[in-house]
Scaffold this motif. Structure first.
Motif, PDB file in Angstrom:
ATOM      1  N   ALA A   4      -7.619   5.590  -0.340  1.00  0.00           N
ATOM      2  CA  ALA A   4      -6.930   4.307  -0.218  1.00  0.00           C
ATOM      3  C   ALA A   4      -6.626   3.683  -1.575  1.00  0.00           C
ATOM      4  O   ALA A   4      -7.233   4.015  -2.543  1.00  0.00           O
ATOM      5  CB  ALA A   4      -7.778   3.339   0.596  1.00  0.00           C
ATOM      6  N   THR A  19     -10.081  -2.252   2.673  1.00  0.00           N
ATOM      7  CA  THR A  19     -10.479  -1.017   3.354  1.00  0.00           C
ATOM      8  C   THR A  19     -11.966  -1.038   3.679  1.00  0.00           C
ATOM      9  O   THR A  19     -12.394  -0.606   4.758  1.00  0.00           O
ATOM     10  CB  THR A  19     -10.130   0.202   2.479  1.00  0.00           C
ATOM     11  OG1 THR A  19      -8.715   0.241   2.305  1.00  0.00           O
ATOM     12  CG2 THR A  19     -10.582   1.496   3.121  1.00  0.00           C
ATOM     13  N   ASP A  64      -4.921   0.904   8.480  1.00  0.00           N
ATOM     14  CA  ASP A  64      -4.995   0.648   7.038  1.00  0.00           C
ATOM     15  C   ASP A  64      -3.664   1.007   6.393  1.00  0.00           C
ATOM     16  O   ASP A  64      -3.359   2.168   6.190  1.00  0.00           O
ATOM     17  CB  ASP A  64      -6.131   1.481   6.431  1.00  0.00           C
ATOM     18  CG  ASP A  64      -6.549   0.942   5.066  1.00  0.00           C
ATOM     19  OD1 ASP A  64      -5.832   0.077   4.531  1.00  0.00           O
ATOM     20  OD2 ASP A  64      -7.586   1.398   4.548  1.00  0.00           O
ATOM     21  N   GLU A  65      -2.853   0.010   6.136  1.00  0.00           N
ATOM     22  CA  GLU A  65      -1.522   0.183   5.559  1.00  0.00           C
ATOM     23  C   GLU A  65      -0.713   1.249   6.285  1.00  0.00           C
ATOM     24  O   GLU A  65      -0.251   2.210   5.674  1.00  0.00           O
ATOM     25  CB  GLU A  65      -1.636   0.535   4.073  1.00  0.00           C
ATOM     26  CG  GLU A  65      -2.411  -0.529   3.301  1.00  0.00           C
ATOM     27  CD  GLU A  65      -2.405  -0.254   1.805  1.00  0.00           C
ATOM     28  OE1 GLU A  65      -1.355   0.202   1.312  1.00  0.00           O
ATOM     29  OE2 GLU A  65      -3.427  -0.489   1.149  1.00  0.00           O
TER      30      GLU A  65
HETATM   31 MG   LIG Z   1      -7.493   0.118   0.908  1.00  0.00          MG
END
Ligand SMILES: [Mg+2]
Ligand SMILES: Nc1ncnc2c1ncn2[C@@H]1O[C@H](COP(=O)(O)OP(=O)(O)OP(=O)(O)O)[C@@H](O)[C@H]1O
Lengths: 415, 238
Positions: free
Chosen positions: A415, B51, B172-173
């Protein structure tokens, strides 16, 4: 089911790597199968039989054993002198005669090694021939019948017959190799059943004895140098170990065998002592070569699996997010290694079994008096076993690391 | 919406990571409530802990302090394998990079979570087909991820997230890797899920267009919730 499908599909992901791993497994299983086949065979021939033993009498101090033929009849009775003594159930004598078709130019292909014996004993005393199925036995009995009326009759193994390029019915003359100037003419009357004696030959011992008896007449009354050394082995059939011990003792204590003195062994102990000379080689095959192959194979698998696990850390994390538990991930990786290992191992052992036994005709590995080795059917089990064992060893660590993948660690980087 | 027990309750949660001797505080006493059927957007600068928060809600990580409740269950005290089981049944996760297994077809990818449930093959088939139909990919069952566009892959990802019919979906995105048109399609789809299937959705995003769709938008900064647009009637502490 779908789980298995997933395992299979994962293996197809990097086909080259899977194929290379499978091939190395196959090569190593192949070598292991050969090595173990030889070891298993040697084990089986040196394992003591408890019933229906054959005792082997040879000269005690000399190799090759060369006893006077005068020993033959009393040894055949197990040197029994007393009514209480044990008599062998059956017996046979062995005299080895080597000859060449061409007196001047001797080659492997024009020479022959034959056993001088009593033809009847072909049916009752020879290893394997005494256990033939009925039809094969009848065929052999027909050949033995021809030998009875004809001293010059010779029975030859099919490979040897092909090597000297002769056929049943033809006559040949052999020029003596070990029995110098004892040249014998033979009529080929039949072939041995396929198997152990494919390279051997046999004839009536009376023919050799007569030739030796006739020798002095043409040599100023001097006997042939081997005249008193013509009996190489005597085999005695005894019902059990107890009878063997008794016969052994009778022969040991008999005054008849003073010079040269003789010894009595079971077939397996005889082979075992013969194999003593190869002890280090066999030890090395069993305890160095075998394990080394297994370790190498485990490392090859470990390498391949750990690379593929490293590449797929994210995937394992995803599976965990989807609800796969640690042991599912573990099984997925182990399953891949196991499937690959077992398939390659079985395939390799199967191919080895087929090609060595049916195409190549045995492993040419002359050790002691064995010429070639065959792959036992057990090899399929070994192949699969080696596959399972090395796959487990090799994939244990990578599978554990896959199982321990931490989702948050993986996605912290993503991420 | 209504005032029942919250779908998600993050209660005074601290989260820190130990890096050698250094302690990195990511979440700092954060409290958050999400009601059933709510669509919550979560924004914030990179590294602010979005996150991390999402992972706590999804039971993928444990808080260092505080509790996390989802659907009335305290997931912060569940064991790894309890969490895994819980996730299969109650949670759908949508990733930015789809994370489909490349060796499996769209159908098989969607089927994966169902393998963890005791279902017959035909029950599984029924659910997979329903999920893929919902995301409009009923005609791409046999395609592998490599044969699908980014937007289509993400739709497979969404089908995989909803195939076990979970009540909570976290993303998440999900549009972070998509072009504008595909992003809009994905957002439409999420909104549709919430409207017609009453899913609760927590969406992390940097994308203002995505943020627009949320009932409520939260800003995370340095491990704390900064402010809220369209505050809910009850109000949320923070
Ligand atoms: Mg993230
Ligand atoms: N497993 C972990 N171990 C150590 N540090 C971590 C871990 N997970 C996250 N971090 C750190 O915590 C901080 C917050 O990370 P997080 O991924 O939650 O941020 P984010 O808001 O999602 O950022 P982005 O918008 O870039 O995705 C970062 O500094 C990150 O490096």
């Amino acid at each position: 089911m779908t789980f298995l499908l997933l395992i299979v599909k994962n293996l197809t992901r990097n086909k080259i790597r899977s194929v290379v791993t499978a091939l190395s497994t196959m090569v190593l299983v192949f070598v292991c199968t050969l090595v173990w086949s030889i070891l298993a065979f040697l084990d089986s021939v040196t394992a003591e039989q408890s019933q229906n033993l054959k005792a082997i009498v040879t000269e005690r101090w000399q190799l090759p054993s060369q006893m006077p033929f005068a020993y033959a009849s009393s040894l055949s009775e197990g040197a029994a002198s007393d009514p209480d003594d044990v008599q062998p159930e059956d017996a046979m004598t062995w005299q080895f005669y080597g000859g060449s078709l061409d007196p001047k130019n001797r080659t492997r292909d024009n020479s022959l090694f034959a056993f001088g014996l009593e033809p009847d004993k072909l049916l009752t005393m020879m290893d394997e021939l005494d256990e033939l199925p009925p039809e094969r036995k009848a065929e052999l009995a027909a050949v033995v019948d021809k030998m009875r009326g004809n001293r010059q009759a010779l029975i030859v193994g099919r490979n040897r017959l092909a090597a000297i390029n002769k056929q049943v019915g033809e006559r040949i003359k052999l020029f003596g190799l070990n029995y110098r100037e004892i040249d014998l003419e033979f009529e080929i009357v039949g072939v041995f059943p396929e198997g152990r004696y494919d390279n051997a030959a046999a004839f009536d011992r009376e023919y050799l004895l007569a030739a030796l008896d006739a020798w002095p007449a043409t040599h100023n009354g001097r006997p042939h140098p081997l005249a008193e050394k013509t009996l190489n082995l005597v085999w005695l059939r005894v019902p059990d170990m107890q009878a063997f011990t008794q016969v052994d003792q009778q022969i040991e204590e008999s005054p008849l065998y003073a010079s040269p003195s003789v010894k009595c062994e079971t077939a397996s102990s005889g082979r075992a002592s013969f194999l003593e000379a190869y002890r280090d080689l066999i030890w090395g095959m069993r305890w160095l070569l075998g394990p080394a192959i297994l370790v190498t194979l485990a490392l090859v698998i470990a390498n391949a699996i750990s690379i593929s696990v490293r590449e797929r850390r994210t995937e394992f994390a995803v599976l965990k997010v989807l609800g796969f538990r640690s042991h599912h991930v573990l099984l997925l990786v182990l399953g891949e290694a196991l499937l690959l290992g077992v398939t390659a191992g079985l395939l390799s052992a199967g191919l080895t079994y087929y090609f060595v036994n049916n195409v190549a005709g045995g492993i040419p590995f002359p050790i002691a008096f064995f010429q070639a080795f065959y792959i036992p059917l057990d090899a399929l089990g070994w192949g699969a076993g080696i596959g399972v064992l090395t796959a487990l060893l090799g994939s244990a660590l990578p599978a554990w690391s896959a199982r321990s993948v931490s989702v948050s660690d993986v996605f912290a980087k993503v991420a | 919406m209504n005032g029942k027990q919250p779908m998600v309750l993050v209660d005074r949660v601290h989260k820190f990571y130990q890096r050698g001797s250094e302690r990195l505080d990511v979440l700092d006493g954060l409290t958050l409530e999400v009601r059933e059927g709510e669509f919550v957007g979560l924004m914030g600068p990179s590294g602010s802990g979005k996150t991390t928060l999402l992972n706590l809600i999804a039971g993928l990580d444990k808080p260092s302090q505080g509790e996390v409740w989802v659907g009335g269950q305290r997931i912060s005290s569940m064991s790894e394998s309890q969490l895994a089981r819980w996730r299969t049944a109650h949670l759908g996760f949508i990733f930015q990079f789809y994370h489909l297994l490349p060796v499996l077809s769209a159908y098989e990818n969607v089927e994966l979570p169902l393998l963890m449930l005791h279902l017959t093959a035909s029950q599984r088939r029924q659910q997979v087909l329903t999920a893929l139909e919902l995301v409009g990919l009923a005609d791409r069952l046999k395609h592998r991820p490599g044969q699908l566009s980014g937007g289509q892959q993400q739709r497979v990802g969404i089908a995989r997230a909803i195939v076990t019919d979970p009540s909570l979906i976290v993303a998440d995105e999900p549009t972070g890797d998509l072009d504008a048109k595909s992003a809009v399609e994905i957002l439409d789809l999420l909104e549709e899920l919430r409207k017609s299937l009453h899913k609760t959705i927590v969406l992390v995003t940097h994308d203002p267009r995505a943020a627009e769709r949320a009932d409520r938008l939260l800003h995370l900064d340095k491990g704390r919730l900064a402010g809220q647009q369209q505050p809910s009637p009850e109000g949320v502490p923070g």
